[in-house]
Motif scaffolding. Structure first.
Motif, short mmCIF file in Angstrom:
data_model
loop_
_atom_site.label_atom_id
_atom_site.label_comp_id
_atom_site.label_asym_id
_atom_site.label_seq_id
_atom_site.Cartn_x
_atom_site.Cartn_y
_atom_site.Cartn_z
N GLN A 37 4.27 0.81 8.14
CA GLN A 37 2.92 0.55 8.47
C GLN A 37 2.11 -0.23 7.71
O GLN A 37 1.14 -0.51 7.74
CB GLN A 37 2.15 1.94 8.77
CG GLN A 37 2.27 2.86 9.93
CD GLN A 37 1.79 4.16 10.22
OE1 GLN A 37 0.69 4.27 9.43
NE2 GLN A 37 2.09 4.89 10.99
N ARG A 38 2.90 -0.89 6.54
CA ARG A 38 2.30 -1.61 5.69
C ARG A 38 2.29 -3.11 6.31
O ARG A 38 2.70 -4.07 5.65
CB ARG A 38 3.11 -1.78 4.57
CG ARG A 38 3.25 -0.10 3.76
CD ARG A 38 4.22 -0.01 2.72
NE ARG A 38 4.14 1.42 2.09
CZ ARG A 38 5.10 1.80 1.22
NH1 ARG A 38 6.13 0.98 0.80
NH2 ARG A 38 5.10 3.05 0.94
N TYR A 39 1.29 -3.34 7.29
CA TYR A 39 0.92 -4.65 7.77
C TYR A 39 -0.77 -4.57 8.01
O TYR A 39 -1.18 -3.87 8.07
CB TYR A 39 1.61 -4.90 9.08
CG TYR A 39 3.24 -5.01 8.86
CD1 TYR A 39 3.75 -6.13 8.38
CD2 TYR A 39 3.96 -3.91 8.93
CE1 TYR A 39 5.17 -6.30 8.38
CE2 TYR A 39 5.21 -3.65 8.65
CZ TYR A 39 6.01 -5.23 8.33
OH TYR A 39 7.28 -5.11 8.15
N LYS A 40 -0.90 -5.74 7.94
CA LYS A 40 -2.56 -6.07 8.16
C LYS A 40 -2.96 -5.79 9.47
O LYS A 40 -4.01 -5.60 9.74
CB LYS A 40 -2.73 -7.46 7.75
CG LYS A 40 -4.33 -7.69 7.29
CD LYS A 40 -4.61 -7.29 6.14
CE LYS A 40 -6.07 -7.86 5.79
NZ LYS A 40 -6.50 -7.08 4.49
N LEU A 41 -1.84 -5.93 10.49
CA LEU A 41 -2.36 -5.77 12.00
C LEU A 41 -1.09 -4.83 12.58
O LEU A 41 -0.06 -5.00 12.32
CB LEU A 41 -2.20 -7.37 12.57
CG LEU A 41 -2.25 -7.34 14.12
CD1 LEU A 41 -3.76 -7.03 14.53
CD2 LEU A 41 -1.80 -8.65 14.70
N VAL A 42 -1.59 -4.23 13.65
CA VAL A 42 -0.77 -3.67 14.56
C VAL A 42 -1.53 -3.80 16.05
O VAL A 42 -2.69 -3.67 16.04
CB VAL A 42 -0.67 -2.19 14.42
CG1 VAL A 42 -2.05 -1.43 14.13
CG2 VAL A 42 0.35 -1.35 15.12
N VAL A 43 -0.75 -4.12 16.76
CA VAL A 43 -1.01 -4.04 18.20
C VAL A 43 -0.36 -3.27 19.15
O VAL A 43 0.79 -2.65 18.94
CB VAL A 43 -0.91 -5.53 18.67
CG1 VAL A 43 -1.59 -6.52 18.07
CG2 VAL A 43 0.43 -5.86 18.93
N THR A 44 -1.07 -2.77 20.14
CA THR A 44 -0.56 -1.52 21.05
C THR A 44 0.06 -2.14 22.40
O THR A 44 -0.77 -3.35 22.94
CB THR A 44 -1.79 -0.76 21.53
OG1 THR A 44 -2.30 -0.14 20.39
CG2 THR A 44 -1.30 0.14 22.52
N VAL A 45 1.15 -1.91 22.78
CA VAL A 45 1.87 -2.31 23.84
C VAL A 45 2.57 -1.50 24.75
O VAL A 45 2.89 -0.27 24.15
CB VAL A 45 2.93 -3.49 23.30
CG1 VAL A 45 3.83 -4.23 24.56
CG2 VAL A 45 2.36 -4.59 22.52
N ALA A 46 2.64 -1.60 26.03
CA ALA A 46 3.50 -0.67 26.73
C ALA A 46 4.76 -1.18 27.33
O ALA A 46 4.88 -2.41 27.79
CB ALA A 46 2.35 -0.47 28.10
N ASP A 57 0.78 -1.15 0.09
CA ASP A 57 0.01 0.19 0.09
C ASP A 57 0.78 1.20 0.11
O ASP A 57 1.41 1.58 0.89
CB ASP A 57 -0.89 -0.12 1.16
CG ASP A 57 -1.90 0.82 1.12
OD1 ASP A 57 -1.83 2.03 0.61
OD2 ASP A 57 -2.95 0.87 1.63
N GLU A 58 1.09 1.88 -1.20
CA GLU A 58 1.87 2.99 -1.36
C GLU A 58 1.41 4.05 -0.60
O GLU A 58 2.31 5.20 -0.36
CB GLU A 58 2.07 3.15 -2.81
CG GLU A 58 2.84 2.03 -3.55
CD GLU A 58 4.10 1.76 -3.18
OE1 GLU A 58 4.97 2.70 -2.62
OE2 GLU A 58 4.76 0.60 -3.06
N ASN A 59 -0.04 4.21 -0.18
CA ASN A 59 -0.14 5.31 0.59
C ASN A 59 0.20 5.44 2.06
O ASN A 59 -0.30 6.31 2.75
CB ASN A 59 -1.70 5.45 0.26
CG ASN A 59 -2.27 5.70 -1.13
OD1 ASN A 59 -2.15 6.66 -1.47
ND2 ASN A 59 -2.67 4.44 -1.70
#
Length: 333
Positions: A137-146, A130-132
């Protein structure tokens, strides 16, 4: 048959309440939407990982997503270690030394096994073109971690290289999900050793952002290409203050509401609550009524599971009945 409509999904944390997330996601799928990208915290990362993997090539139908997600046996989440099995002393010792009462191995193994069945092991398996988007950030998933060692919120896989000097494509998706769900003092934290030699301690991302609704918004501020829907099982504040952290409920015996409870609750969900109060966020947020189930009710019955799933599905149906993408763009974008 109509082509699926694209949408990004942001799924909140919520422990056992995450069953409601499953219902809402399936409701969105039945409503004709398919996930382009998914962002999740804690329970949202578990559901999000399955949804992201399943959407790589549309491997699973909505009914199959429901069947798979509801296979998770919440009774097995409470898997104490040898020392932690000792009555009273074990859990107290775990809290004092900063580890968790429960190992979290069952959830970790379950996520890893299900992802493997869907052809996903590392984040490289969830890479998209995804060139946009910025390259990281070109991944299907992102998870939030501390990260409590470096004192910051990290989003995996986006921050693997920036913070730890690691190749995100080589990192385990299940390991990142396990870190995101590591409720402090309840589940053992996860350690991550970076290329510099620093070892970080990672815990539940919910302590910094339990509902990262803005995480998939366009970073360039331009008009979005498709909707970004948020699904939250967070209680409505202030009525639900005592539902955010069940362990703090006894504080109410000292006065209602107790200042310490309010301060801790605000520190945990204040940022997300402020976002939810913004009209442009509230208009795309699906709120699931999960008040009948506690965050840590791992002894939940089958009937309660079905009821919470149904509430999530109904919330998505109600939301979509009033949703108008063009009207949203005209008003807010």
């Amino acid at each position: 048959m109509a082509e699926p409509k694209p949408a990004d999904l942001v799924l909140s944390g919520g422990g056992v309440k995450g069953i409601g997330l499953v219902g809402a996601v399936v409701g969105l799928m039945d409503g004709g939407y398919r996930a382009q990208r998914v962002s999740g915290t804690s329970a949202g990362s578990i559901v999000g990982a399955i949804v992201a993997a399943a959407s790589m090539g549309d491997q699973l139908s909505p009914e199959e997503v429901k069947e798979l997600a509801l296979q998770l046996d919440y009774h097995k989440f409470t898997d104490p270690g040898v020392v932690e099995r000792l009555p009273v002393v074990g859990p107290s010792w775990a809290v004092l030394r900063g580890s968790g009462i429960y190992k979290g191995d069952y959830a970790h193994d379950w996520v890893r096994s299900q992802l493997k069945n869907l052809g996903v092991g590392t984040f490289g398996d969830l890479a998209i073109r995804d060139e946009n988007l910025p390259p990281e950030q070109r991944y299907k998933l992102v998870v939030t971690v501390a990260d409590v060692t470096t004192g910051q919120l990290v989003r995996l896989p986006w921050d693997y290289h920036r913070v730890y000097g690691l190749d995100p494509d080589e990192q385990s998706v299940a390991d990142a999900v396990r870190a995101s769900m590591a409720i402090p003092f309840f589940f053992r934290p996860v350690t991550l050793r970076g290329s510099t030699g620093l070892t970080s301690t990672l815990v539940d991302g919910g302590i910094l952002s339990n509902f990262p609704i803005d995480s998939l918004d366009r970073p360039d501020g331009r008009k979005p290409r498709w909707p970004s829907f948020g699904v939250t099982v967070l209680p409505n504040l202030p009525e639900g203050n005592d539902k955010v952290i069940p362990a703090l409920a006894p504080l109410r015996m000292l006065g209602a509401p107790h200042l310490l409870e309010g301060v801790i609750t605000t520190a945990l969900v204040g940022r997300d609550q402020a976002y939810l109060n913004e009209p442009w966020v509230n208009a795309r947020a699906i709120r699931v009524d999960s008040t009948d189930v506690g965050f840590l009710d791992f002894d939940i019955s089958d009937n309660e599971i079905e009821a919470l799933y149904a509430k999530g599905y109904a919330a998505a149906e109600k939301f979509l009945a009033a949703w108008d993408w063009d009207a949203y763009l005209d008003r807010f974008r």
